[in-house]
Design a protein around this motif. Structure first.
Motif, PDB file in Angstrom:
ATOM      1  N   PHE A  55       0.831  -1.204   0.000  1.00 60.29           N
ATOM      2  CA  PHE A  55       0.000   0.000   0.000  1.00 60.29           C
ATOM      3  C   PHE A  55       0.868   1.258   0.000  1.00 60.29           C
ATOM      4  O   PHE A  55       0.610   2.200  -0.762  1.00 60.29           O
ATOM      5  CB  PHE A  55      -0.937  -0.015   1.219  1.00 60.29           C
ATOM      6  CG  PHE A  55      -1.728   1.239   1.379  1.00 60.29           C
ATOM      7  CD1 PHE A  55      -2.814   1.505   0.566  1.00 60.29           C
ATOM      8  CD2 PHE A  55      -1.383   2.177   2.356  1.00 60.29           C
ATOM      9  CE1 PHE A  55      -3.552   2.670   0.704  1.00 60.29           C
ATOM     10  CE2 PHE A  55      -2.108   3.338   2.510  1.00 60.29           C
ATOM     11  CZ  PHE A  55      -3.196   3.590   1.682  1.00 60.29           C
ATOM     12  N   ILE A  56       1.880   1.286   0.841  1.00 57.84           N
ATOM     13  CA  ILE A  56       2.765   2.463   0.906  1.00 57.84           C
ATOM     14  C   ILE A  56       3.451   2.692  -0.434  1.00 57.84           C
ATOM     15  O   ILE A  56       3.433   3.810  -0.972  1.00 57.84           O
ATOM     16  CB  ILE A  56       3.809   2.296   2.029  1.00 57.84           C
ATOM     17  CG1 ILE A  56       3.131   2.348   3.396  1.00 57.84           C
ATOM     18  CG2 ILE A  56       4.898   3.365   1.925  1.00 57.84           C
ATOM     19  CD1 ILE A  56       3.998   1.893   4.544  1.00 57.84           C
ATOM     20  N   ASN A  63      -0.155   7.817  -7.071  1.00 59.86           N
ATOM     21  CA  ASN A  63      -1.049   8.735  -6.381  1.00 59.86           C
ATOM     22  C   ASN A  63      -0.941  10.112  -7.008  1.00 59.86           C
ATOM     23  O   ASN A  63       0.133  10.702  -7.056  1.00 59.86           O
ATOM     24  CB  ASN A  63      -0.654   8.785  -4.891  1.00 59.86           C
ATOM     25  CG  ASN A  63      -1.667   9.470  -4.039  1.00 59.86           C
ATOM     26  OD1 ASN A  63      -2.606  10.065  -4.525  1.00 59.86           O
ATOM     27  ND2 ASN A  63      -1.462   9.391  -2.739  1.00 59.86           N
ATOM     28  N   LYS A  64      -2.064  10.630  -7.492  1.00 58.17           N
ATOM     29  CA  LYS A  64      -2.081  11.966  -8.076  1.00 58.17           C
ATOM     30  C   LYS A  64      -1.874  13.035  -7.000  1.00 58.17           C
ATOM     31  O   LYS A  64      -1.387  14.106  -7.287  1.00 58.17           O
ATOM     32  CB  LYS A  64      -3.387  12.198  -8.818  1.00 58.17           C
ATOM     33  CG  LYS A  64      -3.561  11.343 -10.045  1.00 58.17           C
ATOM     34  CD  LYS A  64      -4.806  11.751 -10.787  1.00 58.17           C
ATOM     35  CE  LYS A  64      -5.211  10.845 -11.901  1.00 58.17           C
ATOM     36  NZ  LYS A  64      -4.256  10.255 -12.739  1.00 58.17           N
ATOM     37  N   ASN A  65      -2.257  12.726  -5.774  1.00 59.24           N
ATOM     38  CA  ASN A  65      -2.110  13.668  -4.671  1.00 59.24           C
ATOM     39  C   ASN A  65      -1.157  13.092  -3.626  1.00 59.24           C
ATOM     40  O   ASN A  65      -1.543  12.807  -2.504  1.00 59.24           O
ATOM     41  CB  ASN A  65      -3.479  13.990  -4.062  1.00 59.24           C
ATOM     42  CG  ASN A  65      -3.426  15.168  -3.131  1.00 59.24           C
ATOM     43  OD1 ASN A  65      -2.374  15.794  -2.957  1.00 59.24           O
ATOM     44  ND2 ASN A  65      -4.536  15.474  -2.515  1.00 59.24           N
ATOM     45  N   ILE A  66       0.092  12.933  -4.031  1.00 60.31           N
ATOM     46  CA  ILE A  66       1.092  12.316  -3.163  1.00 60.31           C
ATOM     47  C   ILE A  66       1.315  13.131  -1.887  1.00 60.31           C
ATOM     48  O   ILE A  66       1.613  12.587  -0.830  1.00 60.31           O
ATOM     49  CB  ILE A  66       2.405  12.078  -3.931  1.00 60.31           C
ATOM     50  CG1 ILE A  66       3.322  11.149  -3.150  1.00 60.31           C
ATOM     51  CG2 ILE A  66       3.089  13.375  -4.269  1.00 60.31           C
ATOM     52  CD1 ILE A  66       4.532  10.679  -3.929  1.00 60.31           C
ATOM     53  N   GLU A  67       1.164  14.445  -1.991  1.00 59.55           N
ATOM     54  CA  GLU A  67       1.382  15.310  -0.824  1.00 59.55           C
ATOM     55  C   GLU A  67       0.439  14.953   0.322  1.00 59.55           C
ATOM     56  O   GLU A  67       0.851  14.973   1.476  1.00 59.55           O
ATOM     57  CB  GLU A  67       1.216  16.784  -1.201  1.00 59.55           C
ATOM     58  CG  GLU A  67       2.320  17.320  -2.072  1.00 59.55           C
ATOM     59  CD  GLU A  67       3.653  17.438  -1.359  1.00 59.55           C
ATOM     60  OE1 GLU A  67       3.673  17.671  -0.131  1.00 59.55           O
ATOM     61  OE2 GLU A  67       4.684  17.284  -2.023  1.00 59.55           O
ATOM     62  N   SER A  68      -0.800  14.609   0.011  1.00 68.51           N
ATOM     63  CA  SER A  68      -1.738  14.262   1.083  1.00 68.51           C
ATOM     64  C   SER A  68      -1.354  12.932   1.734  1.00 68.51           C
ATOM     65  O   SER A  68      -1.484  12.764   2.949  1.00 68.51           O
ATOM     66  CB  SER A  68      -3.179  14.224   0.580  1.00 68.51           C
ATOM     67  OG  SER A  68      -3.345  13.205  -0.379  1.00 68.51           O
ATOM     68  N   PHE A  69      -0.857  11.998   0.949  1.00 71.00           N
ATOM     69  CA  PHE A  69      -0.396  10.734   1.527  1.00 71.00           C
ATOM     70  C   PHE A  69       0.807  10.970   2.433  1.00 71.00           C
ATOM     71  O   PHE A  69       0.876  10.441   3.545  1.00 71.00           O
ATOM     72  CB  PHE A  69      -0.037   9.711   0.441  1.00 71.00           C
ATOM     73  CG  PHE A  69       0.563   8.460   1.019  1.00 71.00           C
ATOM     74  CD1 PHE A  69      -0.241   7.521   1.648  1.00 71.00           C
ATOM     75  CD2 PHE A  69       1.928   8.247   0.976  1.00 71.00           C
ATOM     76  CE1 PHE A  69       0.302   6.381   2.225  1.00 71.00           C
ATOM     77  CE2 PHE A  69       2.485   7.108   1.543  1.00 71.00           C
ATOM     78  CZ  PHE A  69       1.671   6.175   2.168  1.00 71.00           C
ATOM     79  N   ILE A  70       1.752  11.766   1.968  1.00 71.63           N
ATOM     80  CA  ILE A  70       2.948  12.067   2.767  1.00 71.63           C
ATOM     81  C   ILE A  70       2.547  12.773   4.056  1.00 71.63           C
ATOM     82  O   ILE A  70       3.056  12.444   5.140  1.00 71.63           O
ATOM     83  CB  ILE A  70       3.957  12.886   1.937  1.00 71.63           C
ATOM     84  CG1 ILE A  70       4.565  11.985   0.856  1.00 71.63           C
ATOM     85  CG2 ILE A  70       5.016  13.519   2.818  1.00 71.63           C
ATOM     86  CD1 ILE A  70       5.451  12.710  -0.144  1.00 71.63           C
ATOM     87  N   PHE A  73       1.132  10.189   6.364  1.00 72.77           N
ATOM     88  CA  PHE A  73       2.162   9.282   6.874  1.00 72.77           C
ATOM     89  C   PHE A  73       3.052   9.993   7.885  1.00 72.77           C
ATOM     90  O   PHE A  73       3.496   9.380   8.860  1.00 72.77           O
ATOM     91  CB  PHE A  73       2.996   8.699   5.728  1.00 72.77           C
ATOM     92  CG  PHE A  73       3.718   7.440   6.116  1.00 72.77           C
ATOM     93  CD1 PHE A  73       3.085   6.218   6.032  1.00 72.77           C
ATOM     94  CD2 PHE A  73       5.024   7.475   6.577  1.00 72.77           C
ATOM     95  CE1 PHE A  73       3.734   5.038   6.393  1.00 72.77           C
ATOM     96  CE2 PHE A  73       5.691   6.312   6.945  1.00 72.77           C
ATOM     97  CZ  PHE A  73       5.042   5.091   6.857  1.00 72.77           C
ATOM     98  N   ASP A  74       3.305  11.277   7.679  1.00 69.20           N
ATOM     99  CA  ASP A  74       4.049  12.060   8.677  1.00 69.20           C
ATOM    100  C   ASP A  74       3.314  12.035  10.016  1.00 69.20           C
ATOM    101  O   ASP A  74       3.928  11.834  11.068  1.00 69.20           O
ATOM    102  CB  ASP A  74       4.215  13.515   8.216  1.00 69.20           C
ATOM    103  CG  ASP A  74       5.256  13.695   7.132  1.00 69.20           C
ATOM    104  OD1 ASP A  74       6.146  12.830   6.986  1.00 69.20           O
ATOM    105  OD2 ASP A  74       5.185  14.725   6.423  1.00 69.20           O
ATOM    106  N   ILE A  75       2.013  12.240   9.973  1.00 70.14           N
ATOM    107  CA  ILE A  75       1.206  12.203  11.195  1.00 70.14           C
ATOM    108  C   ILE A  75       1.264  10.803  11.813  1.00 70.14           C
ATOM    109  O   ILE A  75       1.409  10.655  13.027  1.00 70.14           O
ATOM    110  CB  ILE A  75      -0.238  12.635  10.912  1.00 70.14           C
ATOM    111  CG1 ILE A  75      -0.259  14.122  10.569  1.00 70.14           C
ATOM    112  CG2 ILE A  75      -1.159  12.325  12.095  1.00 70.14           C
ATOM    113  CD1 ILE A  75      -1.574  14.634  10.049  1.00 70.14           C
TER     114      ILE A  75
END
Length: 117
Positions: A55-56, A63-70, A73-75
């Motif tokens: 999944f990661i 992912n078109k919106n990689i920033e939201s995933f990052i 994941f930071d959280i």
């Protein structure tokens, strides 16, 4: 996308932590898994990481919106550190040495730093 050095360093530390978690028998801390025989708990814990890492990697490459995933994941890395602190006194917690804690704290700090910068 901005440089994500702290995200990728944190992700690397999380992968190392999962290897260390096998050594420390982390499944003994989880509700449900802690009731299993060590051999069964080890196998389930080990193989459960295949879809997690898949999944990661999939989210990072498709992912078109990689920033939201990052961001998420930071959280997660920060919350993960908090959970380890919360369960520090658990009777089955074997994350006691400086190596384990350097990895756990390092990942949490990477998540925090990546969110801040």
């Amino acid at each position: 996308m901005k440089g994500q050095i702290f995200f990728y360093l944190g992700l690397s530390l999380m992968a190392m932590h999962e290897m260390d978690a096998i050594r420390c028998k982390e499944w003994r801390i989880f509700p449900g898994l802690s009731m299993l025989d060590d051999k069964v708990g080890h196998i389930l814990f080990l193989f459960a990481h295949i879809p997690l890492f898949y999944f990661i990697f999939w989210k990072l490459t498709n992912n078109k919106n990689i920033e939201s995933f990052i961001y998420g994941f930071d959280i997660f890395m920060i919350v993960h550190l908090g959970l380890h602190i919360l369960f520090l006194k658990h009777k089955n917690n074997e994350f006691k040495d400086w190596i384990s804690w350097s990895i756990i704290v390092g990942a949490g700090l990477c998540g925090l730093i990546d969110l801040v910068i």
